[in-house]
Enzyme design. Structure first.
Site, PDB file in Angstrom:
ATOM      1  N   LYS B  56       0.795  -1.233   0.000  1.00 36.74           N
ATOM      2  CA  LYS B  56       0.000   0.000   0.000  1.00 36.74           C
ATOM      3  C   LYS B  56       0.829   1.285   0.000  1.00 36.74           C
ATOM      4  O   LYS B  56       0.361   2.325  -0.472  1.00 36.74           O
ATOM      5  CB  LYS B  56      -0.921   0.014   1.227  1.00 36.74           C
ATOM      6  CG  LYS B  56      -2.051  -0.996   1.156  1.00 36.74           C
ATOM      7  CD  LYS B  56      -3.223  -0.437   0.366  1.00 36.74           C
ATOM      8  CE  LYS B  56      -4.393  -1.416   0.364  1.00 36.74           C
ATOM      9  NZ  LYS B  56      -5.498  -0.921  -0.480  1.00 36.74           N
ATOM     10  N   SER B  81      -8.855   1.487   8.481  1.00 31.60           N
ATOM     11  CA  SER B  81      -8.364   0.911   9.728  1.00 31.60           C
ATOM     12  C   SER B  81      -7.230  -0.047   9.421  1.00 31.60           C
ATOM     13  O   SER B  81      -6.722  -0.733  10.274  1.00 31.60           O
ATOM     14  CB  SER B  81      -9.488   0.176  10.454  1.00 31.60           C
ATOM     15  OG  SER B  81     -10.032  -0.806   9.599  1.00 31.60           O
ATOM     16  N   GLU B 207      -9.607 -13.801  -4.600  1.00 31.55           N
ATOM     17  CA  GLU B 207     -10.424 -13.195  -3.550  1.00 31.55           C
ATOM     18  C   GLU B 207     -10.732 -14.237  -2.480  1.00 31.55           C
ATOM     19  O   GLU B 207     -10.742 -15.434  -2.754  1.00 31.55           O
ATOM     20  CB  GLU B 207     -11.749 -12.684  -4.138  1.00 31.55           C
ATOM     21  CG  GLU B 207     -11.580 -11.492  -5.053  1.00 31.55           C
ATOM     22  CD  GLU B 207     -12.916 -10.955  -5.546  1.00 31.55           C
ATOM     23  OE1 GLU B 207     -13.152  -9.749  -5.382  1.00 31.55           O
ATOM     24  OE2 GLU B 207     -13.710 -11.743  -6.109  1.00 31.55           O
ATOM     25  N   GLY B 211     -15.850 -13.048  -0.139  1.00 28.82           N
ATOM     26  CA  GLY B 211     -15.827 -11.688  -0.675  1.00 28.82           C
ATOM     27  C   GLY B 211     -15.474 -11.676  -2.144  1.00 28.82           C
ATOM     28  O   GLY B 211     -14.514 -11.029  -2.556  1.00 28.82           O
ATOM     29  N   ASP B 213     -16.716 -10.295  -4.820  1.00 26.28           N
ATOM     30  CA  ASP B 213     -17.414  -9.267  -5.594  1.00 26.28           C
ATOM     31  C   ASP B 213     -16.786  -9.027  -6.963  1.00 26.28           C
ATOM     32  O   ASP B 213     -17.493  -8.815  -7.942  1.00 26.28           O
ATOM     33  CB  ASP B 213     -17.466  -7.955  -4.798  1.00 26.28           C
ATOM     34  CG  ASP B 213     -16.097  -7.516  -4.335  1.00 26.28           C
ATOM     35  OD1 ASP B 213     -15.494  -8.235  -3.506  1.00 26.28           O
ATOM     36  OD2 ASP B 213     -15.603  -6.471  -4.807  1.00 26.28           O
ATOM     37  N   SER B 307       1.207  -9.943  -0.582  1.00 29.90           N
ATOM     38  CA  SER B 307       0.974  -8.504  -0.552  1.00 29.90           C
ATOM     39  C   SER B 307       1.159  -7.804   0.787  1.00 29.90           C
ATOM     40  O   SER B 307       1.310  -6.597   0.826  1.00 29.90           O
ATOM     41  CB  SER B 307      -0.415  -8.200  -1.110  1.00 29.90           C
ATOM     42  OG  SER B 307      -1.391  -8.917  -0.382  1.00 29.90           O
TER      43      SER B 307
END
Lengths: 322, 322
Positions: B56, B81, B207, B211, B213, B307
């Site tokens: 990130k 968070s 995924e 989750g 999606d 990751s």
């Protein structure tokens, strides 16, 4: 007898050539968080990422690779319940020969399986009733096997030195190098390289407080023997320095410091949470010494060898306490 | 509106130049044990070793660095968070500005402390009574702060793509690249790079099963919204793909596969015991998919992005079960 040291930097360079493409060239990690905690610029040589999970593969392979063809063909042997067992097993397989590993029958199943997984024959003995040295020698003689010692051999020492050779090639000159000490093979090889390249470098060894045989021996000037140490740092639970490693370390190592089991556990937790790496207790002793302030007047640029990472999640949880 | 994609490989290359000397060039690990388990030659890009412990930082820094001087001086904000909070906090500090991070008041203390430790102001809210988007926008407007989105911005996506750029520079051509999918920023940036360099490469997203999606959205051709997923992979607990990331992934990603929480835990244990690295649940989903055979007809040379590694020893023990 000659006065030449039993291991030179050229021996280490030849070992590095043998290990090329066989051993991992392990990464060197840096961490700003660690630097500010310790107050120095730290370079962590991650031998926990080495094949078999510890630096031991370097020395074992360098020793097995130099056996004459006929001797190699007959196979090799080792007695060890730790990382040296897996190192010899894998070195033998890589070099197309067989290995017999003598292990106590109560050694952890995971270690027996890992050793057997590298294709070695595991022979167990009763550590309370049988003498492993006598057993190992009898087995070796009977089958014509060559015993590969865990640290007390020039080829093993030269192999271990390749870790420091790689580290210094990546970092350039360092002011100090901090290395865990068990039998003394890793630090003897590392000191051979480091002092040849950078004569002013400070070589610092680290032992578990309960197993400070090398520190005591350096202080008294002769190899002393202590009771078998009780420490979580099982890779360093040895009662006396090596016959070949000790004179090298006497000549090249500046000081040996000690760490408590609690300091080792703190370093393992820090390695997990901040560095994101897994270290076994012995593999964390160098880091522990630096984090606990056990290296006096720390200079600016400091290397440390994180020597191994063989610990399962169960034992880790037991030590860290969740 | 132009038909040009919002992010090109040149954007990623420019991001890499910005990150030079600021982000870590993380190591690529290989493991023969993993290769034989999976049946392919695997290259693991270790973004758990990135600054703040996850990829990130790349995207956040690349976005903050491109703010006009006046806007930068007023400061930045984010609501998160998780890892994005720490990423924005550190990017702001590195670029000499301030950050305000909006966090639920029940966020883990360790995450609040880590974020505050990077110099950010942490503002808490009641996640059951207050809407964080409205709060964040009000806060940003009131103080003149720029909101840095966690994935849905071309500069963020370009920054994340630098992980794949580094990986491919080190490995050369790969047959497939397996990437965890949350909001889709990491895989969108990675796919932009990978398909530009190697048009035949297969891009596989992963995924958590609860989750999925992005998988559903790719199947139906439109962004679908699912209930907020309940999964241990908290970095991927998002209900819908990004507005900007989704069209990129629709164009460049070949398939998205899913893994169960149990498969994620197995991969985390394998990473610990065999690779000696710490992965958080979301960081292990790529590895989990490969280990669980969830990538069909696996080609020969496969990259995977590990990751992130932000998990404390307590939570790790809870998940692994000792």
């Amino acid at each position: 007898m000659s006065d030449a040291p039993p291991v030179s930097i050229d021996d280490v360079r030849r070992a590095a050539a043998r290990l090329e493409g066989v051993a991992h060239r392990t990464p060197v990690l840096t961490s700003r968080t660690l630097n500010s905690l310790v107050g120095a610029e730290m370079f962590i040589k991650c031998e926990n990422f080495q094949r078999i999970g510890a630096f031991k593969f370097r020395g074992a392979y360098n020793a097995v690779a130099q056996l004459p063809a006929e001797q190699l063909a007959k196979g090799v042997a080792a007695y060890s319940s730790g990382n040296h067992a897996q190192a010899v097993a894998l070195a033998a397989r890589e070099l197309g020969t067989t290995a017999v590993i003598l292990m106590p029958e109560d050694a952890p199943r995971s270690k027996r399986e890992a050793t057997a997984g590298y294709g070695a024959e595991v022979v167990t003995y009763d550590r309370y009733a049988q003498d492993r040295t006598a057993l190992g020698e009898a087995l070796a003689e009977e089958r014509g096997l060559t015993l590969i010692p865990p640290y007390d051999h020039p080829h093993v020492i030269a192999g271990q030195g390749t870790a420091a050779l790689e580290l210094l090639a990546e970092t350039g000159e360092l002011d100090a190098l901090v290395v865990p000490v068990g039998g003394g093979g890793l630090i003897a090889g590392s000191a051979t390289v480091a002092t040849a390249l950078h004569p002013a470098i400070r070589m610092v060894g680290v032992e578990p407080a309960a197993g400070d045989d090398t520190r005591r021996s350096l202080e008294s000037g002769v190899r002393v023997t202590i009771p078998v140490p009780r420490t979580i740092a099982d890779g360093q639970a040895l009662p006396t320095p090596g016959e070949i490693t000790f004179p090298i370390n006497q000549r090249l190592v500046d000081s040996v410091t000690v760490v408590s089991d609690e300091e080792i556990v703190s370093a393992m937790r820090f390695a997990f949470e901040r560095l994101k790496i897994v270290l076994e207790p012995s593999g964390a002793t160098g880091l522990a010494a630096l984090m606990a302030g056990r290296v006096e007047s720390l200079p600016r640029r400091v290397g440390v060898i994180a020597s191994g990472g063989n610990i399962d999640t169960g034992r880790f949880t037991e030590l860290i306490g969740g």
